[in-house]
Write a protein that holds these residues in place. Structure first.
Motif: not given
Length: 375
Positions: A292-293, A325, A352-354, A357, A371-372
């Motif tokens: 992401s990001e 993403r 990435d803990t958000a 997913n 991951y981010r």
């Protein structure tokens, strides 16, 4: 270009980083070995010595480099040579010792001209041979570290060592880092550094000040060395490695010159055990990860090139791009866990803990490879 930077520009070239944090080593399969003459016997000796250094750099640990499998490969060292050439090294001019250091800490000038044999080994053949013989292989992407070195002389005078000035300790660190393939960053010790970290802070291991001063260099780790000598010239040193939110400490009470070599060997062995990958799978494995990001085309290209550079990754295919993403399909030489360990060694991608997913992400022991991208 500083004196220490020139030392690095030998058999290993520190190229532009893939990112601000992960250093990509060029010249990974190039070695330079000092020689006495240009005779055939001396050339053969240098090639064998150079191949051992190459295996040490690639396998990551002294144990692996001295294993029976590595020794068997070394017996065929000339078969792996692609090119070689001779290079003269001019005599080192006399230098002035670093102010404030005891005579035992002063560098010893060299007045003799030297020659080296530059050797380029066949990277594809060597790496395939390592995998075939179940030996670990540590590729081009390696965590870098900023080095703070504090010295105390026999009169208890302390200073932070300036990398632009002669220092046998820094020379030893640079030489061993070059041998093992560990990218180092030396602080400039400018006003910004001095406003945050003093020699006393470094000597007393003021972790907050050390890490704050190191932050500007965006390194993956921080190495602190505290070196002292007594009036008889005996050395002792204490070392601390800050990396991945952990701290390792070790003492070397009675070192002999060159101080710093064993410290770099310990670090390289530890990183090599964690990051050098052996292909133990009978068939290739795969993994799918999301990042992401990824906010721009540059971010997308940067992420793709980073994943392609990871040693456990044989091939990368873009599976999907959805807004910010991106999803990548990875063909691996080893396991998804090996990829996760390699990514965790640098600050390019973080887990990435958000929540939320996407369901197509594969699992590694019930943990998605999500991951981010670090800005």
């Amino acid at each position: 270009m500083s004196r220490l930077q020139r030392l690095f520009l030998g058999s290993v070239v520190w190229c532009t980083a893939v990112t601000a944090n992960a250093a990509a080593l060029e010249g990974l399969f190039e070695i330079e070995i000092p020689i006495q003459n240009q005779g055939a016997d001396e050339r053969t000796r240098a090639i064998r010595a150079g191949f051992y250094e190459l295996i040490l750099r690639l396998t990551g640990t002294r144990d692996a480099a001295n294993s029976p499998a590595a020794t068997a490969l070394a017996a065929k060292a000339p078969e792996y040579v692609v090119q070689y050439r001779y290079r003269a090294i001019p005599a080192t001019p006399p230098v002035t010792a670093t102010p404030g250091l005891a005579p035992a800490m002063a560098p010893t000038p060299s007045t003799e001209s030297k020659q080296v044999l530059w050797i380029l080994f066949d990277g594809d053949t060597v790496s395939q041979s390592l995998y075939k013989n179940r030996l670990p292989f540590w590729g081009r992407i390696r965590p870098n570290m900023v080095v703070w070195l504090a010295q105390e002389d026999a009169d208890r005078r302390r200073l932070l060592v300036d990398a632009t000035l002669p220092s046998p300790v820094l020379d030893a660190i640079v030489s061993r880092a070059k041998l093992r393939g560990i990218p180092l960053i030396f602080p400039t010790l400018d006003q910004q550094d001095q406003a945050i970290l003093t020699a006393t802070d470094a000597w007393n291991k003021n972790s907050a000040a050390i890490l704050k001063a190191a932050a500007r260099y965006q390194a993956d780790g921080v190495l602190l060395g505290r070196v002292q000598t007594d009036s008889s010239g005996r050395w002792s040193s204490r070392w601390t490695l800050f990396m991945n939110d952990a701290e390792q400490n070790w003492d070397m009470p009675q070192e002999t010159v060159p101080v710093g070599s064993e410290a770099l060997d310990r670090i390289a062995d530890d990183l090599g055990r964690k990051l050098a990958q052996a292909s133990l799978e009978s068939t290739p494995t795969t993994a799918v990860i999301t990042v992401s990001e990824v906010k721009s085309l540059d971010n997308y290209i940067k992420t793709l090139r980073y994943l392609e550079s990871l040693e456990p990754v044989a091939r990368v295919r873009v599976a999907k791009v959805d807004g910010q993403r991106a999803t990548y399909h990875l063909e691996l030489r080893g396991s998804p866990e090996a990829v996760a360990r390699t990514i965790a060694s640098s600050n390019v991608l973080i887990v990435d803990t958000a929540s939320g997913n996407p369901p197509e992400v594969t699992q590694t022991k019930d943990a998605p490879l999500a991951y981010r991208l670090v800005p």
